[in-house]
Structure formats: structure tokens, C-alpha cells
Design a protein around this motif. Structure first.
Motif, mmCIF file in Angstrom:
data_model
loop_
_atom_site.group_PDB
_atom_site.id
_atom_site.type_symbol
_atom_site.label_atom_id
_atom_site.label_comp_id
_atom_site.label_asym_id
_atom_site.label_seq_id
_atom_site.Cartn_x
_atom_site.Cartn_y
_atom_site.Cartn_z
ATOM 1 N N ARG A 119 69.347 36.804 41.377
ATOM 2 C CA ARG A 119 68.228 36.009 40.866
ATOM 3 C C ARG A 119 67.997 36.279 39.381
ATOM 4 O O ARG A 119 67.763 35.364 38.601
ATOM 5 C CB ARG A 119 66.944 36.297 41.656
ATOM 6 C CG ARG A 119 66.880 35.626 43.002
ATOM 7 C CD ARG A 119 65.492 35.726 43.628
ATOM 8 N NE ARG A 119 65.007 37.088 43.756
ATOM 9 C CZ ARG A 119 65.252 37.881 44.790
ATOM 10 N NH1 ARG A 119 65.991 37.445 45.801
ATOM 11 N NH2 ARG A 119 64.767 39.104 44.829
ATOM 12 N N ASP A 122 70.644 34.529 37.431
ATOM 13 C CA ASP A 122 70.398 33.083 37.437
ATOM 14 C C ASP A 122 69.266 32.716 36.481
ATOM 15 O O ASP A 122 69.336 31.712 35.778
ATOM 16 C CB ASP A 122 70.075 32.590 38.850
ATOM 17 C CG ASP A 122 71.275 32.657 39.780
ATOM 18 O OD1 ASP A 122 72.425 32.815 39.293
ATOM 19 O OD2 ASP A 122 71.067 32.556 41.006
ATOM 20 N N THR A 123 68.217 33.543 36.458
ATOM 21 C CA THR A 123 67.090 33.299 35.550
ATOM 22 C C THR A 123 67.543 33.417 34.096
ATOM 23 O O THR A 123 67.172 32.590 33.250
ATOM 24 C CB THR A 123 65.949 34.298 35.839
ATOM 25 O OG1 THR A 123 65.549 34.147 37.201
ATOM 26 C CG2 THR A 123 64.754 34.060 34.930
ATOM 27 N N ASP A 125 70.603 33.000 32.959
ATOM 28 C CA ASP A 125 71.487 31.862 32.685
ATOM 29 C C ASP A 125 70.676 30.605 32.397
ATOM 30 O O ASP A 125 70.991 29.843 31.486
ATOM 31 C CB ASP A 125 72.433 31.607 33.862
ATOM 32 C CG ASP A 125 73.504 32.674 34.012
ATOM 33 O OD1 ASP A 125 73.653 33.519 33.103
ATOM 34 O OD2 ASP A 125 74.178 32.674 35.068
ATOM 35 N N GLU A 126 69.621 30.400 33.166
ATOM 36 C CA GLU A 126 68.761 29.223 32.977
ATOM 37 C C GLU A 126 68.060 29.286 31.624
ATOM 38 O O GLU A 126 67.967 28.292 30.905
ATOM 39 C CB GLU A 126 67.737 29.120 34.107
ATOM 40 C CG GLU A 126 66.834 27.917 34.023
ATOM 41 C CD GLU A 126 67.553 26.584 34.109
ATOM 42 O OE1 GLU A 126 67.059 25.607 33.522
ATOM 43 O OE2 GLU A 126 68.622 26.510 34.756
ATOM 44 N N ALA A 127 67.570 30.473 31.248
ATOM 45 C CA ALA A 127 66.898 30.639 29.952
ATOM 46 C C ALA A 127 67.869 30.367 28.805
ATOM 47 O O ALA A 127 67.500 29.730 27.810
ATOM 48 C CB ALA A 127 66.319 32.045 29.836
ATOM 49 N N THR A 128 69.105 30.818 28.957
ATOM 50 C CA THR A 128 70.127 30.581 27.930
ATOM 51 C C THR A 128 70.401 29.077 27.787
ATOM 52 O O THR A 128 70.484 28.568 26.678
ATOM 53 C CB THR A 128 71.425 31.337 28.272
ATOM 54 O OG1 THR A 128 71.131 32.731 28.359
ATOM 55 C CG2 THR A 128 72.494 31.099 27.228
ATOM 56 N N ARG A 129 70.522 28.398 28.902
ATOM 57 C CA ARG A 129 70.780 26.948 28.879
ATOM 58 C C ARG A 129 69.633 26.210 28.205
ATOM 59 O O ARG A 129 69.857 25.290 27.414
ATOM 60 C CB ARG A 129 71.008 26.407 30.292
ATOM 61 C CG ARG A 129 72.428 26.579 30.797
ATOM 62 C CD ARG A 129 72.666 25.740 32.051
ATOM 63 N NE ARG A 129 71.890 26.226 33.193
ATOM 64 C CZ ARG A 129 72.285 27.195 34.008
ATOM 65 N NH1 ARG A 129 73.446 27.783 33.820
ATOM 66 N NH2 ARG A 129 71.535 27.580 35.005
ATOM 67 N N GLN A 130 68.419 26.605 28.508
ATOM 68 C CA GLN A 130 67.242 25.936 27.917
ATOM 69 C C GLN A 130 67.154 26.179 26.414
ATOM 70 O O GLN A 130 66.769 25.296 25.665
ATOM 71 C CB GLN A 130 65.963 26.384 28.625
ATOM 72 C CG GLN A 130 65.834 25.819 30.011
ATOM 73 C CD GLN A 130 64.578 26.289 30.722
ATOM 74 O OE1 GLN A 130 63.827 27.119 30.209
ATOM 75 N NE2 GLN A 130 64.347 25.752 31.910
ATOM 76 N N GLU A 133 69.459 23.914 24.411
ATOM 77 C CA GLU A 133 69.155 22.455 24.391
ATOM 78 C C GLU A 133 68.322 22.042 23.246
ATOM 79 O O GLU A 133 67.743 22.548 22.461
ATOM 80 C CB GLU A 133 68.447 22.052 25.695
ATOM 81 C CG GLU A 133 69.359 22.136 26.877
ATOM 82 C CD GLU A 133 68.636 21.778 28.170
ATOM 83 O OE1 GLU A 133 67.399 21.600 28.165
ATOM 84 O OE2 GLU A 133 69.310 21.693 29.187
#
Length: 133
Positions: A119, A122-123, A125-130, A133
Motif C-alpha cells: 500500500r 502504491d501510494t 507511485d500515485e503521488a509521483t504520477r500526480q 501531471e
């Protein structure tokens, strides 16, 4: 309708056969005889033999007794029997659940820690993607 029933019956029969193969493999890994496992699990030799050959589908209670006798996770047998959905994590989770040297509590703690690491990743990775952007 008959064709659907036939397909379902084949799927159920295959699942029961796979469960029996899994139990047999775990018994062989534990290096105990069919007779020893039957005695430890509190079931008859013929019944356990039928389970291993895929001729019978044991109840959740019997699976729990077999798991305890094999010193493996009841959850692993429930997944094999189709009673529970497979947990995410793949081979790591399977390895932890199959380890006969760990208690049920130890397995659960390890799986909880592993899930928290996943988790966290995943969190991140999501922060990096955001942020990209």
C-alpha cells in the motif's frame, strides 16, 4: 441449459480434483502417510483418499482439520477449494501461507506487514504520477 450445466459440472469437478492434488502434494511435502494424515485430521482413510483423488469435496470444517493436521494455513485450502478468493500478492503470499514452520498468527502478521508495504508503495507511485501531471 444442459450445455451450461455440463460446463459448470466440469469446472466443479476440476476444482475438486485440483484441491485433492494440492492436499496430496502438501501431505507428501510433510512426509506423512495418508493413514497418518487421516488420523491427525480425524477423518477416515477411505474418505481422505477420495478427497485426494477428487471424488469428494470436503466441507470447510474438514478442510480446517486437514490444514491443522498438515500444519498449513486453512486459508490456503479454502482458496484451493474456492471457498475464499485468492489474496493479492501472488507468490509471496502463497509462500507465507504454505510455510509449515510458521503459526497462523505469524503468517497473518507477515501478510499484514507485506500488505502495508505494498500500500505504501502504491501510494508513493500515485503521488509521483500526480506530481508529473
Amino acid at each position: 441449459m444442459g450445455r451450461v450445466d455440463e460446463t459448470v459440472n466440469k469446472a466443479v469437478n476440476q476444482a475438486v480434483s485440483d484441491l485433492g492434488d494440492y492436499i496430496r502434494t502438501q501431505r507428501n511435502n510433510a512426509q506423512i502417510s495418508l493413514r497418518q494424515l487421516a488420523k491427525r485430521a480425524g477423518v477416515s482413510n477411505p474418505y481422505l483418499s477420495q478427497v485426494e483423488r477428487g471424488l469428494r469435496k470436503p466441507s470447510a470444517e474438514i478442510l480446517q482439520q486437514i490444514a491443522k493436521a498438515l500444519r498449513i494455513s486453512a486459508e490456503a485450502l479454502y482458496v484451493q477449494a474456492g471457498i475464499l478468493e485468492r489474496r493479492e500478492g501472488g507468490p509471496v503470499v502463497d509462500a507465507v501461507l504454505a510455510d509449515p514452520d510458521l503459526s497462523e498468527r505469524q503468517k497473518q502478521v507477515l501478510l499484514d506487514i507485506y500488505a502495508s508495504f505494498r500500500r505504501e508503495r502504491d501510494t508513493a507511485d500515485e503521488a509521483t504520477r500526480q506530481s508529473e501531471e
